[in-house]
Motif scaffolding. Structure first.
Motif, PDB file in Angstrom:
ATOM      1  N   GLU A 197      69.609  13.614  50.869  1.00 48.11           N
ATOM      2  CA  GLU A 197      68.289  12.983  50.766  1.00 48.11           C
ATOM      3  C   GLU A 197      68.426  11.550  50.263  1.00 48.11           C
ATOM      4  O   GLU A 197      67.786  10.624  50.785  1.00 48.11           O
ATOM      5  N   TYR A 198      69.244  11.375  49.271  1.00 48.05           N
ATOM      6  CA  TYR A 198      69.482  10.057  48.680  1.00 48.05           C
ATOM      7  C   TYR A 198      70.000   9.069  49.730  1.00 48.05           C
ATOM      8  O   TYR A 198      69.500   7.941  49.860  1.00 48.05           O
ATOM      9  N   LEU A 218      63.724  14.755  40.586  1.00 43.88           N
ATOM     10  CA  LEU A 218      63.547  14.492  42.017  1.00 43.88           C
ATOM     11  C   LEU A 218      62.117  14.053  42.332  1.00 43.88           C
ATOM     12  O   LEU A 218      61.901  13.153  43.154  1.00 43.88           O
ATOM     13  N   TYR A 250      66.511   7.894  39.056  1.00 44.03           N
ATOM     14  CA  TYR A 250      66.138   9.301  38.941  1.00 44.03           C
ATOM     15  C   TYR A 250      66.880  10.196  39.929  1.00 44.03           C
ATOM     16  O   TYR A 250      67.147  11.373  39.631  1.00 44.03           O
ATOM     17  N   GLU A 251      67.231   9.648  41.086  1.00 45.15           N
ATOM     18  CA  GLU A 251      68.056  10.426  42.014  1.00 45.15           C
ATOM     19  C   GLU A 251      69.423  10.698  41.393  1.00 45.15           C
ATOM     20  O   GLU A 251      69.973  11.790  41.529  1.00 45.15           O
ATOM     21  N   ARG A 252      69.974   9.697  40.716  1.00 41.79           N
ATOM     22  CA  ARG A 252      71.273   9.875  40.072  1.00 41.79           C
ATOM     23  C   ARG A 252      71.188  10.918  38.946  1.00 41.79           C
ATOM     24  O   ARG A 252      72.120  11.703  38.741  1.00 41.79           O
ATOM     25  N   ILE A 276      70.756  17.013  47.750  1.00 44.11           N
ATOM     26  CA  ILE A 276      70.286  15.870  46.958  1.00 44.11           C
ATOM     27  C   ILE A 276      71.003  14.602  47.405  1.00 44.11           C
ATOM     28  O   ILE A 276      70.385  13.546  47.578  1.00 44.11           O
ATOM     29  N   ALA A 290      61.800  10.537  41.314  1.00 40.73           N
ATOM     30  CA  ALA A 290      62.522   9.669  42.249  1.00 40.73           C
ATOM     31  C   ALA A 290      61.705   9.443  43.524  1.00 40.73           C
ATOM     32  O   ALA A 290      61.574   8.300  44.001  1.00 40.73           O
ATOM     33  N   ARG A 291      61.139  10.504  44.059  1.00 43.82           N
ATOM     34  CA  ARG A 291      60.355  10.380  45.294  1.00 43.82           C
ATOM     35  C   ARG A 291      59.096   9.555  45.063  1.00 43.82           C
ATOM     36  O   ARG A 291      58.655   8.816  45.954  1.00 43.82           O
TER      37      ARG A 291
END
Length: 578
Positions: free
Chosen positions: A503-504, A468, A486-488, A500, A471-472
């Motif tokens: 947020e995505y 996470l 990276y979110e996946r 999650i 990803a951010r």
């Protein structure tokens, strides 16, 4: 006396649960074994299936970090296994130190346990220390965990009753007998106050087994019939009690715990089938999210047999299980007087049964007690071989002991720093300590957190927080493709964390607006397609979710709130309209 001191300190120090306790014990054991070899110039090697199984587990604990889910945390498991192996090797030796330790454990374990009950009851009355010995109103004692503390007290009671039986038979001092009776009574009080349903059931089964073994060993026919009849009655009580619990109801929290344990076991079996080579210590904790079928997060699976298969792999695990079964059968069949009657098979059975429903062998005192009981009588049998150690061998042994002391000291000190809340100090000792790095991610600025995340992902791709953070970071840099990647990954490792997904979607909604404003409709359409995949992903998650997941307290949320459903629809219209 050194081994007795190790046992007592580990009992008092959180039940010896933490790696730093294992490390300290390992240092003492390595030094003691090296001194023994130097003095005796010989080493007694266990020559049995069980001894070989312990050796195989030790070797695998050293090898498994090479392919473990987390190759850094896996070394903590190595510390634990090697410490247990050194203890096993020590108690197979001859000498006053070893014989004295065995005698102290057999004759005084119930008294030591009674003292922990007294101390725990006193501490439970003091507000500042109450939380150290009570867990949700249940007595956790020095173990700070009611279930394993209950097993510890049960084992102590069995040992204490064997001592009382022997003293009555030999007409020993009344004062000593009174002390033993009071100690067992205190253990019983503590046992009841743990509120451990699993331990209560095991105690009931042990009582039935004691009556059955007694019936087999007694010479009187009427005594055999009486013991057999009582055993059958108690078994009927177990059946009626189980029927009542399942049909008349049990409170929701207790049912949730029971179904949760079953869910852990089923998912663990699936993981073992796909990873027969073992995951390493803490590997189950990190990988469980990618294969779980319900909402939970546990470090241990609450089943020591499955935990061993998860940590070390199928080969050493099944080898050890097979030898344990042989040991248990032999102990139950044994009729020799030097084994304190039926205490040995009862203790082995109690530990073996309770290990199906909890992680008892993570506590050093339980490991020590189990090994002592399992090897009872082995030191003077044909299952031990004397190996002469010449001067070169003694030097080599001393070198290995020094290496072990350094290894145990480093790993133990690092764990002590982490457990005590000094994560930066832990990282100064082991720079890639995953759990310390996770603490740093949560408590530090973005740049430091990113460095910590990179460090974790270099040896563990399953950590959700690290994925996470990456990803951010990529989102803030405008690298949307890497952000999605990276979110996946975070969704894969924590599929039941609905936040999650939310947020995505929120960030992709912002991305869509930016692309539309810039006139880049192809990129906007790609972002919308990524958003549309989420409801489909949740539907696939629903299909893999076990029915048991809806029978526990923490139930899965497998659909998006209307806010996010509408968000996706609006973004679809933005792209289609353009």
């Amino acid at each position: 006396m050194l081994l007795a001191i190790i046992l007592i300190i580990s009992i008092l120090c959180g039940g010896g649960f933490y790696t730093f306790v294992y490390g300290a014990a390992g240092i003492a054991e390595a030094a003691l074994l090296s001194l023994y070899v130097h003095k005796k110039k010989t080493l007694r090697i266990p020559w049995s299936g069980f001894g070989l199984a312990i050796a195989v587990c030790g070797v695998f604990s050293i090898l498994v970090p090479l392919w473990a889910v987390d190759g850094v945390m896996a070394w903590d498991g190595t510390v634990r296994m090697i410490t247990a192996g050194l203890f096993f090797l020590l108690i197979m030796q001859e000498g006053p130190e070893i014989s004295s330790f065995r005698r102290i454990t057999k004759d005084f374990l119930h008294i030591i346990s009674a003292v922990t009950v007294i101390i725990s009851l006193i501490l439970s009355l003091i507000p500042a220390t109450r939380d150290y010995v009570l867990v949700s109103g249940r007595l956790g004692g020095s173990f700070m965990y009611p279930n394993t503390y209950a097993l510890f007290l049960l084992v102590s009671m069995i040992a204490g009753l064997a001592v009382i039986s022997g003293k009555i038979k030999h007409k020993s001092s009344r004062l000593g007998l009174a002390l033993d009776i009071c100690s067992v009574a205190l253990c019983l009080v503590g046992f009841v106050l743990t509120g451990s349903r699993g331990a209560f059931l095991v105690a009931f089964i042990i009582l039935v087994l004691a009556l059955i073994i007694g019936a087999v060993r007694l010479s009187s026919k009427s005594a055999k019939i009486l013991c057999g009849g009582v055993a059958v009655a108690l078994l009927l009580c177990i059946g009626i009690g189980a029927f009542f619990l399942f049909n008349k109801g049990m409170d929701p929290i207790r049912l949730s715990t029971m179904w949760g344990r079953l869910l852990y076991d089923i998912d663990a079996l699936r993981i073992i089938a796909s990873h027969p080579q073992g995951l390493g210590y803490y590997g189950y904790y990190f990988i469980q999210g990618s294969m779980q079928s319900g909402v939970y997060s546990v470090v241990n699976v609450h089943n020591e047999y499955l935990q061993l298969l998860l940590d070390l792999g199928v080969v050493p695990g099944l080898f050890l299980f097979g030898t344990l079964v042989v040991k248990l059968v032999k102990a139950i069949r044994d009729k020799s007087e030097n084994r304190q009657g039926i205490a040995v098979p009862l203790i082995i059975t109690a530990v073996a049964l309770h290990s199906f429903i909890d992680y008892d062998m993570q506590f050093l005192p339980m490991v020590m007690i189990a090994l002592l009981v399992i090897t009872d009588g082995d030191t003077a049998s044909e299952r031990v071989r004397n190996v002469d150690i010449k001067v070169p061998g003694q030097i080599g042994f001393a070198v290995l002991a020094i290496i072990a002391v350094v290894f145990f000291g480093k790993m133990g000190l690092c764990d002590l720093m982490y457990v005590s809340g000094h994560s930066e100090a832990a990282l100064a000792i082991t720079s890639e300590h995953t759990m310390a790095l996770k603490d740093i991610m949560i408590s530090s600025d973005d740049e430091t957190a990113l460095l910590a995340a990179d460090s974790v992902l270099s040896h563990n791709k399953y950590d959700t927080i690290s994925n996470l953070i990456k990803a951010r970071t990529f989102f803030s840099e405008g690298d949307i493709q890497r952000f999605i990647e990276y979110e996946r990954k975070a969704m894969e490792t924590s599929p039941y964390d609905i936040s999650i997904y939310e947020e995505y979607l929120t960030l992709l909604d912002y991305v869509v607006d930016q692309y539309v404003e810039m006139g880049d409709m192809d990129s906007a359409a790609y972002a919308v397609r990524c958003m549309q995949e989420i409801p489909e992903e949740l539907e696939r998650l629903r299909d893999r979710t076990s029915p048991l997941a809806f029978m526990i307290k923490d139930q899965p949320q497998l659909s998006l709130d209307d806010t996010y459903v509408n968000m996706i629809e609006i973004d679809i219209n933005k792209v289609d309209f353009q």
